[in-house]
Scaffold this active site. Structure first.
Site, PDB file in Angstrom:
ATOM      1  CG  HIS A  87     -14.459 -30.644  94.670  1.00  0.00           C
ATOM      2  ND1 HIS A  87     -13.369 -30.651  95.517  1.00  0.00           N
ATOM      3  CD2 HIS A  87     -15.177 -29.534  94.984  1.00  0.00           C
ATOM      4  CE1 HIS A  87     -13.421 -29.590  96.287  1.00  0.00           C
ATOM      5  NE2 HIS A  87     -14.503 -28.893  95.996  1.00  0.00           N
ATOM      6  CG  ASP A 166      -5.807 -23.446  95.182  1.00  0.00           C
ATOM      7  OD1 ASP A 166      -6.613 -22.508  94.983  1.00  0.00           O
ATOM      8  OD2 ASP A 166      -5.997 -24.331  96.033  1.00  0.00           O
ATOM      9  NE  ARG A 173      -9.885 -16.936  96.971  1.00  0.00           N
ATOM     10  CZ  ARG A 173     -10.463 -18.119  96.738  1.00  0.00           C
ATOM     11  NH1 ARG A 173      -9.730 -19.148  96.349  1.00  0.00           N
ATOM     12  NH2 ARG A 173     -11.758 -18.275  96.872  1.00  0.00           N
ATOM     13  CB  SER A 188      -9.654 -22.218  94.260  1.00  0.00           C
ATOM     14  OG  SER A 188      -9.321 -23.046  95.314  1.00  0.00           O
ATOM     15  CE  LYS A 192      -8.065 -26.764  95.228  1.00  0.00           C
ATOM     16  NZ  LYS A 192      -8.417 -26.210  96.512  1.00  0.00           N
TER      17      LYS A 192
HETATM   18  N1  URA Z   1     -12.666 -24.794  98.166  1.00  0.00           N
HETATM   19  C1  URA Z   1     -11.542 -24.608  97.412  1.00  0.00           C
HETATM   20  O1  URA Z   1     -10.831 -25.555  97.117  1.00  0.00           O
HETATM   21  N2  URA Z   1     -11.256 -23.354  97.017  1.00  0.00           N
HETATM   22  C2  URA Z   1     -12.006 -22.277  97.320  1.00  0.00           C
HETATM   23  O2  URA Z   1     -11.680 -21.190  96.912  1.00  0.00           O
HETATM   24  C3  URA Z   1     -13.151 -22.485  98.106  1.00  0.00           C
HETATM   25  C4  URA Z   1     -13.464 -23.752  98.518  1.00  0.00           C
END
Ligand code: URA
Length: 439
Positions: A87, A166, A173, A188, A192
């Site tokens: 990521h 999420d 958010r 978050s 994933k």
């Molecule tokens: N990227 C994400 O996937 N989640 C966040 O909260 C911020 C950046």
């Protein structure tokens, strides 16, 4: 002490005072939110309390696990390849996944890279991939699973079946000023990754003007939180801190970045992009047991590039996802912009700044990115940076090329680039190419 479970208001009050939710309370709270039993306004109040009060390490892990359990997870029974994932916290010109995914598959790993679309000054891997004629990124989970078993990789959109909590929470958010909280961001991101099922995970945490984290200290804190969640959930996890003061590589814009990724797989790419790809890939190879050490991992990735195996695997991947695989040998088949103009310097000097954020914004204004989620992107337009921080340039030398849809768009981008570049009369230091590793 009463035996009844605390009310939602009590949980919010507790977080407001800096207290902690137990694993059961966290799960109950999140599942109540998903079922509609806990309304948005109570979740928003709790989120704001988290922004100010934070979460403990145990609470962050439980929050992440509860998010993972809100949807499907991928697992790979009987797969004869180690599963890996990566990521990036997002940067300008970051096309690393497009280089790394086929190389790792060629090295024997299974790599499902779920990516997002770009919003704001950072581009999204999916938008880049879709610059290749015909490519599909929205694959149903079954099709994606079959593809990974067949060719070792997939580059696809984030499946809505994974981590629905999420998606809902992030939207809330976004409109309640509660995005910038370390545990919420880390939870978050990692929810994933955990739901994606990979056993080895590398995180590229960028810092600098073009990144989500502006300072190295913030990037370190996010990296530590991400790694602690990953390890806590039983995955081998490392983070690499990489600078994002100037764009990664030279190309910013979808088809331009695909071309640069292809060039890199052919051994002709920019040095910083290759270095970062090697760094991330070497960690993954070592963690997954495909290499005995990170150095052996680097050597094997270099061999896979030089032998053409990486480029061939990219071709296979593009073909599997419905795209035209000929682009790997004939990048001229990619969309190109009708207007190309250089932005040149009037004065000689050393490049002291090539600001990633401003260059990202210039590419966005050209149409390479989107200001709102509904905007279309133009695959052909963008910017190719031709001078790096620390370079000596002479009067009349191009600092960047603008690839635009029209003359007026090119002129506007050139105006923006004037504030991206700063030249110094004294030699300026190049951006150091060392990475800090966490985990
Ligand atoms: N990227 C994400 O996937 N989640 C966040 O909260 C911020 C950046």
């Amino acid at each position: 002490m009463s035996g009844s479970a605390p009310s939602t208001v009590e949980l919010i009050e507790r977080k407001k005072r800096g207290g902690e939710l137990s694993p059961d309370e966290m799960r109950g709270f999140l599942s109540g939110y998903l079922s509609g039993e806990v309304p948005d306004y109570q979740v928003a109040a709790w989120l704001m309390a988290v922004v100010w009060r934070g979460m403990t390490e145990a609470e962050t892990l439980e929050f992440t696990r509860a998010m993972v359990d809100s949807g499907e997870t991928l697992d790979w029974p009987g797969l004869d390849r180690p599963t890996v994932d990566k990521h990036s916290t997002g940067g300008v010109g970051d096309k690393t996944s497009i280089v790394l995914v086929p190389l790792m598959a060629a090295a024997g790993a299974a790599f499902v890279k779920m990516s997002g679309r770009g919003l704001g000054h950072t581009g999204g891997t999916l938008d880049k991939l879709e610059a290749i004629p015909g490519v599909r990124c929205e694959l149903p989970l079954d099709e994606m699973r079959a593809q990974v078993r067949r060719i070792g990789c997939a580059l696809v959109g984030q499946s809505g079946e994974l981590v629905p909590a999420d998606k809902k929470l992030y939207a809330l958010r976004d409109v309640t000023g509660t995005v910038d909280s370390m545990p919420l961001i880390a939870g978050s991101i990692m929810s994933k990754k955990l739901a994606g099922g990979a056993r080895s995970i590398v995180l590229d945490v960028k810092w600098g003007s073009g990144a989500f984290m502006q300072t190295l200290d913030d990037a370190r804190e996010l990296a530590r939180t991400l790694v602690s969640i990953g390890n806590g959930a039983g995955r081998r996890t490392r983070a690499v801190l990489s600078p994002m003061r100037q764009p990664l590589g030279r190309a910013v814009g979808n088809a331009l970045e695909i071309r640069e990724a292809i060039d890199t797989l052919h051994g002709r790419g920019p040095a910083d992009l290759w270095r970062l790809t090697l760094e991330l890939g070497a960690h993954l190879l070592e963690m997954s047991g495909l290499a005995a050490s990170a150095d052996e991992g680097r050597a094997s990735l270099t061999w896979l590039r030089d032998s053409g195996a990486g480029a061939r695997t990219l071709q296979t991947l593009i073909e599997a996802q419905g795209g035209d695989p000929r682009v790997v040998d004939q990048p001229d088949l990619l969309p190109s912009a009708p207007v190309i103009h250089p932005y040149t310097t009037d004065l000689p000097g050393w490049v002291a700044q090539a600001d990633a954020r401003t260059i990202g914004d210039a590419a966005l204004a050209l149409g390479a990115g989107r200001k709102t989620k509904a905007d279309p992107v133009d695959p052909a337009v963008g910017i190719v940076v031709r001078a790096r921080i620390g370079d000596r340039v002479e009067a009349g030398q191009p600092l960047a090329d603008v690839h635009a849809r029209s003359e007026s768009a090119a002129r506007e981008a050139i105006e923006r680039l004037r504030s991206a570049f700063v030249l110094s009369v004294r030699p300026a230091e190049a951006v150091p190419d060392e990475y800090e590793t966490v985990g």
